[in-house]
Design a protein around this motif. Structure first.
Motif, short mmCIF file in Angstrom:
data_model
loop_
_atom_site.label_atom_id
_atom_site.label_comp_id
_atom_site.label_asym_id
_atom_site.label_seq_id
_atom_site.Cartn_x
_atom_site.Cartn_y
_atom_site.Cartn_z
N ARG A 155 0.62 -0.88 0.24
CA ARG A 155 -0.26 -0.10 0.48
C ARG A 155 1.17 1.15 -0.21
N ARG A 158 2.54 2.00 -3.34
CA ARG A 158 1.44 1.97 -4.32
C ARG A 158 0.70 3.37 -4.20
N ARG A 159 1.01 4.03 -2.56
CA ARG A 159 1.02 5.30 -2.57
C ARG A 159 1.70 6.56 -2.79
N ASN A 160 3.03 5.85 -2.56
CA ASN A 160 4.54 6.23 -2.97
C ASN A 160 4.12 6.53 -4.63
N GLU A 161 4.86 5.86 -5.57
CA GLU A 161 3.74 5.50 -6.96
C GLU A 161 2.87 6.65 -7.11
N GLU A 162 2.05 6.83 -6.71
CA GLU A 162 0.57 8.03 -6.80
C GLU A 162 1.30 8.96 -6.58
N LEU A 163 1.68 9.26 -5.50
CA LEU A 163 2.83 10.66 -4.96
C LEU A 163 3.54 10.95 -6.11
N SER A 165 3.53 10.59 -9.14
CA SER A 165 3.15 10.23 -10.23
C SER A 165 2.26 11.77 -10.17
N ALA A 166 1.72 12.68 -9.02
CA ALA A 166 1.45 14.36 -8.74
C ALA A 166 1.91 14.83 -8.88
N SER A 169 2.55 15.34 -12.61
CA SER A 169 1.72 16.04 -12.97
C SER A 169 2.16 17.64 -12.53
#
Length: 349
Positions: A155, A158-163, A165-166, A169
């Motif tokens: 998790r 995944r949050r690090n990847e989402e971070l 990605s953010a 962006s």
């Protein structure tokens, strides 16, 4: 615990098809029937009411709980997925096994119910009573901890990847915004700053505790309309680009060249010396004269007039512009193709 209490706890609802050995999924923390009966016999019964807080995340804990009746919610916070536990499931085991372990979740009774509470002394009696059964329980409990940690790592990854990605962006959006801002403050034809860019530059200039001394040069093309009329606007555009190249060639890192509009330009130079400002201005006029001599047929340049002055930091742009514009007017009145310096104070802007 009395025999009656143990019997009361053992009247919980059982899943009809539940094995008396290991549960199908160790991650669910469900006790086998044999484990539950032993824990119920030696543990302490504890009645709970819906909404009751059993412990908070971050507290030190030394007890483990088994659910006899009811439901308990575990809230891990920080956007992590919580858990809802039911009959025969256990929680808080690390507090019992390690002692003074920091709780990783809030434990809240989601309904009225009955728990079996085990402290170190009760667990030691469990070990003495049936070491084989407790050994098997400990292996499953450790495996559950490992699985939970692996799930947490996934998790977090995944949050690090989402971070990331953010952040990517955000970087792209910031880069695009910077490019857009640069386009807004830049003149399309010459790539010099436009009036908006000059205004932003002057706003930043005002933020300095001690603004640097500046010299201002206003540059205007002489007989530029005749170039457009005789040779067309494309040639006129190339002449304007040539003027921009002259200003760009002499502007230092802290200077600012700008196209104010039409055939009018300005150059802000960091200096407090009149001689240096005049040296810049005379170079501009002389370079334009040299390019005119190189022209054969289609003009590369037209004569330039320059009005020059030193900037008074106590006054604003309109005062500076009025001084330099008055000097430029004098250069034009005297026939153009020259520099004029503004010496006297203006009585009005």
């Amino acid at each position: 615990m009395t025999r009656d209490s143990a019997a009361s706890i053992q009247t919980r609802d059982l899943n009809p098809g539940k094995s008396s050995t290991a549960p199908a999924d160790v991650a669910t923390a469900v006790l086998t029937e044999a484990e539950y009966e032993l824990f119920a016999e030696l543990g302490r019964p504890r009645r709970v009411e819906a909404g009751q807080l059993l412990f908070r995340r971050g507290e030190l804990g030394t007890t483990m709980f088994v659910i006899a009746r009811g439901v308990v919610d575990l809230d891990f916070g920080e956007d992590l997925v919580g858990k809802r536990l039911g009959p025969s499931e256990f929680f808080g085991e690390l507090g019992l096994l390690i002692g003074d372990h920091v709780r990783s979740a809030d434990a809240i009774a989601a309904s009225d119910g009955l728990l079996i509470e085990l402290r170190h002394e009760e667990f030691q009696r469990l070990v003495d009573r049936d070491p084989g059964l407790i050994s098997y329980f400990l292996r499953r409990a450790i495996l559950r901890v490992v699985l939970n940690e692996q799930s947490l790592i996934r998790r977090l990854r995944r949050r690090n990847e989402e971070l990331q990605s953010a952040l990517d962006s955000l970087y792209a959006a910031t880069h695009q915004l910077n490019q857009t801002e640069e386009l807004i403050r830049t003149d399309d034809l010459t790539d010099l700053y436009n009036r908006r860019g000059l205004t932003l530059h002057l706003q930043q200039y005002r933020t300095h505790a001690t603004p640097p001394a500046l010299g201002l040069l206003l540059v205007d093309c002489d007989r530029f309309k005749q170039v457009n009329d005789d040779h067309g606007h494309l040639v006129g555009d190339r002449v304007l680009q040539g003027v921009a190249n002259i200003l760009r060639s002499i502007a230092g890192p802290e200077d600012l060249a700008c196209r104010l509009g039409g055939d009018e330009f300005c150059l802000l130079v960091v200096t407090d010396q009149q001689d240096e400002v005049m040296r810049f201005a005379e170079f501009i006029v002389a370079t334009a004269q040299g390019l005119m001599q190189m022209s054969h047929g289609t003009p590369l340049m037209c004569p330039l007039s320059v009005g020059a002055c030193l900037v008074d930091p106590a006054k604003d742009w309109t005062d500076w512009y009025a001084r330099a514009d008055a000097a430029l007017y004098q250069a034009k009145r005297l026939g153009g193709n020259r520099v004029h310096w503004h010496d006297t104070e203006l009585t009005s802007a």
